[in-house]
Design a protein around this motif. Sequence first.
Motif, PDB file in Angstrom:
ATOM      1  N   GLU A 193       0.818  -1.208   0.000  1.00 52.68           N
ATOM      2  CA  GLU A 193       0.000   0.000   0.000  1.00 52.68           C
ATOM      3  C   GLU A 193       0.859   1.268   0.000  1.00 52.68           C
ATOM      4  OE1 GLU A 193      -4.122  -1.359   2.158  1.00 52.68           O
ATOM      5  OE2 GLU A 193      -2.479  -0.744   3.478  1.00 52.68           O
ATOM      6  N   ALA A 194       1.810   1.330  -0.902  1.00 51.66           N
ATOM      7  CA  ALA A 194       2.684   2.502  -0.980  1.00 51.66           C
ATOM      8  C   ALA A 194       1.892   3.784  -1.227  1.00 51.66           C
ATOM      9  CB  ALA A 194       3.734   2.305  -2.064  1.00 51.66           C
ATOM     10  N   TYR A 195       0.726   3.659  -1.890  1.00 51.45           N
ATOM     11  CA  TYR A 195      -0.049   4.843  -2.275  1.00 51.45           C
ATOM     12  C   TYR A 195      -1.363   4.926  -1.502  1.00 51.45           C
ATOM     13  CZ  TYR A 195       3.500   4.735  -5.810  1.00 51.45           C
ATOM     14  OH  TYR A 195       4.724   4.715  -6.432  1.00 51.45           O
ATOM     15  N   LEU A 196      -1.386   4.296  -0.357  1.00 45.26           N
ATOM     16  CA  LEU A 196      -2.574   4.215   0.482  1.00 45.26           C
ATOM     17  C   LEU A 196      -3.246   5.564   0.710  1.00 45.26           C
ATOM     18  CD1 LEU A 196      -4.267   2.731   2.819  1.00 45.26           C
ATOM     19  CD2 LEU A 196      -2.415   3.459   4.318  1.00 45.26           C
ATOM     20  N   HIS A 197      -2.477   6.593   1.024  1.00 45.89           N
ATOM     21  CA  HIS A 197      -3.054   7.868   1.439  1.00 45.89           C
ATOM     22  C   HIS A 197      -3.810   8.583   0.319  1.00 45.89           C
ATOM     23  CE1 HIS A 197       0.032   7.102   4.481  1.00 45.89           C
ATOM     24  NE2 HIS A 197      -0.684   7.838   5.284  1.00 45.89           N
ATOM     25  N   PHE A 198      -3.516   8.229  -0.922  1.00 45.58           N
ATOM     26  CA  PHE A 198      -4.187   8.881  -2.056  1.00 45.58           C
ATOM     27  C   PHE A 198      -5.433   8.123  -2.494  1.00 45.58           C
ATOM     28  CE2 PHE A 198       0.434   9.555  -2.371  1.00 45.58           C
ATOM     29  CZ  PHE A 198       0.473  10.935  -2.179  1.00 45.58           C
ATOM     30  N   ASN A 199      -5.688   6.981  -1.875  1.00 49.83           N
ATOM     31  CA  ASN A 199      -6.778   6.107  -2.273  1.00 49.83           C
ATOM     32  C   ASN A 199      -8.045   6.507  -1.523  1.00 49.83           C
ATOM     33  OD1 ASN A 199      -8.478   4.033  -2.997  1.00 49.83           O
ATOM     34  ND2 ASN A 199      -7.122   2.379  -2.344  1.00 49.83           N
ATOM     35  N   VAL A 200      -8.975   7.134  -2.232  1.00 50.84           N
ATOM     36  CA  VAL A 200     -10.217   7.597  -1.606  1.00 50.84           C
ATOM     37  C   VAL A 200     -11.412   6.760  -2.032  1.00 50.84           C
ATOM     38  CG1 VAL A 200      -9.370   9.962  -1.308  1.00 50.84           C
ATOM     39  CG2 VAL A 200     -10.543   9.338  -3.437  1.00 50.84           C
ATOM     40  N   ASP A 201     -11.171   5.624  -2.656  1.00 53.26           N
ATOM     41  CA  ASP A 201     -12.241   4.715  -3.054  1.00 53.26           C
ATOM     42  C   ASP A 201     -12.827   4.068  -1.798  1.00 53.26           C
ATOM     43  OD1 ASP A 201     -13.800   2.555  -3.890  1.00 53.26           O
ATOM     44  OD2 ASP A 201     -12.545   2.139  -5.626  1.00 53.26           O
ATOM     45  N   SER A 224       6.583  13.362  11.245  1.00 51.84           N
ATOM     46  CA  SER A 224       5.526  13.297  10.231  1.00 51.84           C
ATOM     47  C   SER A 224       4.233  12.750  10.813  1.00 51.84           C
ATOM     48  CB  SER A 224       5.976  12.426   9.063  1.00 51.84           C
ATOM     49  OG  SER A 224       7.070  13.007   8.381  1.00 51.84           O
ATOM     50  N   LEU A 225       4.336  11.711  11.632  1.00 49.25           N
ATOM     51  CA  LEU A 225       3.140  11.155  12.256  1.00 49.25           C
ATOM     52  C   LEU A 225       2.473  12.178  13.168  1.00 49.25           C
ATOM     53  CD1 LEU A 225       4.380   7.561  13.098  1.00 49.25           C
ATOM     54  CD2 LEU A 225       2.637   8.180  11.419  1.00 49.25           C
ATOM     55  N   ALA A 226       3.279  13.018  13.797  1.00 45.31           N
ATOM     56  CA  ALA A 226       2.736  14.050  14.682  1.00 45.31           C
ATOM     57  C   ALA A 226       2.089  15.192  13.913  1.00 45.31           C
ATOM     58  CB  ALA A 226       3.841  14.592  15.588  1.00 45.31           C
ATOM     59  N   ALA A 227       2.387  15.277  12.620  1.00 45.35           N
ATOM     60  CA  ALA A 227       1.860  16.373  11.794  1.00 45.35           C
ATOM     61  C   ALA A 227       0.871  15.871  10.750  1.00 45.35           C
ATOM     62  CB  ALA A 227       3.018  17.101  11.108  1.00 45.35           C
ATOM     63  N   GLU A 228       0.163  14.793  11.069  1.00 45.86           N
ATOM     64  CA  GLU A 228      -0.752  14.173  10.098  1.00 45.86           C
ATOM     65  C   GLU A 228      -1.780  15.165   9.546  1.00 45.86           C
ATOM     66  OE1 GLU A 228      -2.001  10.677   9.246  1.00 45.86           O
ATOM     67  OE2 GLU A 228       0.107  10.112   9.319  1.00 45.86           O
ATOM     68  N   GLY A 229      -2.272  16.049  10.398  1.00 45.11           N
ATOM     69  CA  GLY A 229      -3.283  16.996   9.933  1.00 45.11           C
ATOM     70  C   GLY A 229      -2.769  17.889   8.822  1.00 45.11           C
ATOM     71  N   GLN A 245      -2.258  15.875   5.678  1.00 47.91           N
ATOM     72  CA  GLN A 245      -3.513  15.543   5.011  1.00 47.91           C
ATOM     73  C   GLN A 245      -3.971  16.679   4.104  1.00 47.91           C
ATOM     74  OE1 GLN A 245      -5.089  12.467   5.153  1.00 47.91           O
ATOM     75  NE2 GLN A 245      -6.207  13.388   3.429  1.00 47.91           N
ATOM     76  N   GLU A 246      -3.701  17.916   4.513  1.00 50.08           N
ATOM     77  CA  GLU A 246      -4.057  19.048   3.657  1.00 50.08           C
ATOM     78  C   GLU A 246      -3.333  18.951   2.318  1.00 50.08           C
ATOM     79  OE1 GLU A 246      -3.157  22.583   5.822  1.00 50.08           O
ATOM     80  OE2 GLU A 246      -4.591  22.155   7.450  1.00 50.08           O
ATOM     81  N   ARG A 247      -2.070  18.557   2.341  1.00 51.90           N
ATOM     82  CA  ARG A 247      -1.311  18.402   1.099  1.00 51.90           C
ATOM     83  C   ARG A 247      -1.829  17.228   0.279  1.00 51.90           C
ATOM     84  NH1 ARG A 247       5.047  19.431   2.650  1.00 51.90           N
ATOM     85  NH2 ARG A 247       4.837  21.650   3.164  1.00 51.90           N
TER      86      ARG A 247
END
Length: 359
Positions: free
Chosen positions: A189-197, A263-268, A271-273
Amino acid sequence: MTVATRTGLDTIPAYRQGKSPAPAEGLAPYKLSSNENPYPPLPAVVEAVAEAAAALNLYPDMSAAALAGAVARHWGVQPENLAFGAGSVEVASQLIHAVASPGDEVMFAWRSFEAYPVLATVSGAVPVPVPLTADGGHDLDAMLAAITDKTRLIFVCNPNNPNGAVLSADAVEAFVAAVPADILVVIDEAYLHFNVDPGTAVGVDLFRRHPHVAVLHTFSKAYGLAGLRLGYAIARPELVANLRKVAVPFAVTALAQAAGLASLAAEGQLQERIDVLVAERERLHAGLLAAGLPVRPSQANFLWLDAGVATAQVAAAFEAAAIAVRAFPGEGLRISIGSPEANDRVLGLARRLAVAVPA
């Protein structure tokens, strides 16, 4: 007299890094060939890396304990379920070395991530590529039919690289349930974060239900840490213990660990990016379709252009416009989602490209 080398190396293709754009007079160059995040690291991440740099004389924590604790809390797993490496590609190599002996088989859809056959062959395993379906998806039925008594590991890339196709939760659930329990299924799941399905398969959910599932994640794409190399597997503790045995010692640097924590601490903020990149993906997809180009829908941070025999010609047009894309001769091109300015340049080419690409 030259030093003897391992036999068979001449049959192993080297992994190809995405090309950098060639300069073109009057045009800012854009690299859209490596699926990189076009935005620089967040200030908090840069600050954390700078602080960690003060201790470069010391070895990093091989267990990545602080990072493991943060990732474990993020996914609701235990630290002993996590193995880290220098990018998810290095962790993929660990997985192969941990479960496949020389002559065993490693299966994957094809075309998919280019490193799979390279990693399998280097390890002494036999790569088993299974052609994609006509619409670019994993042919899960064909993959089941290709299982033999030598099969030890199956990669399932979701979303798939290089075409961005996704697999449904129901399809992968049925597939995993049908795979013998002594064969490891790796959900990449390298591209997990872009998957909005909303109907997509989710690796961690499959991991919770099936002991023979492992999940691969990376900090390179959505988190924008490609230059630091940080990835991890979520797996059963007994497999994680073996992954640590075959891992390169100290491969995960202190800088990478610090960046991952920040990065984990700055998830919010991240997510905007991600939201911007997903919106840009949809804008670029719609614009290329409107120009008459055969571009596939994608749930990753790239689009696949079915250029076929015109691939070389189309790639040359991108190069002339100071844009580097990933060309697969005779098949098509993968175009990473870049900044709005880069995507505007791609759209500006679209109508000229449509003349060259067969519908």
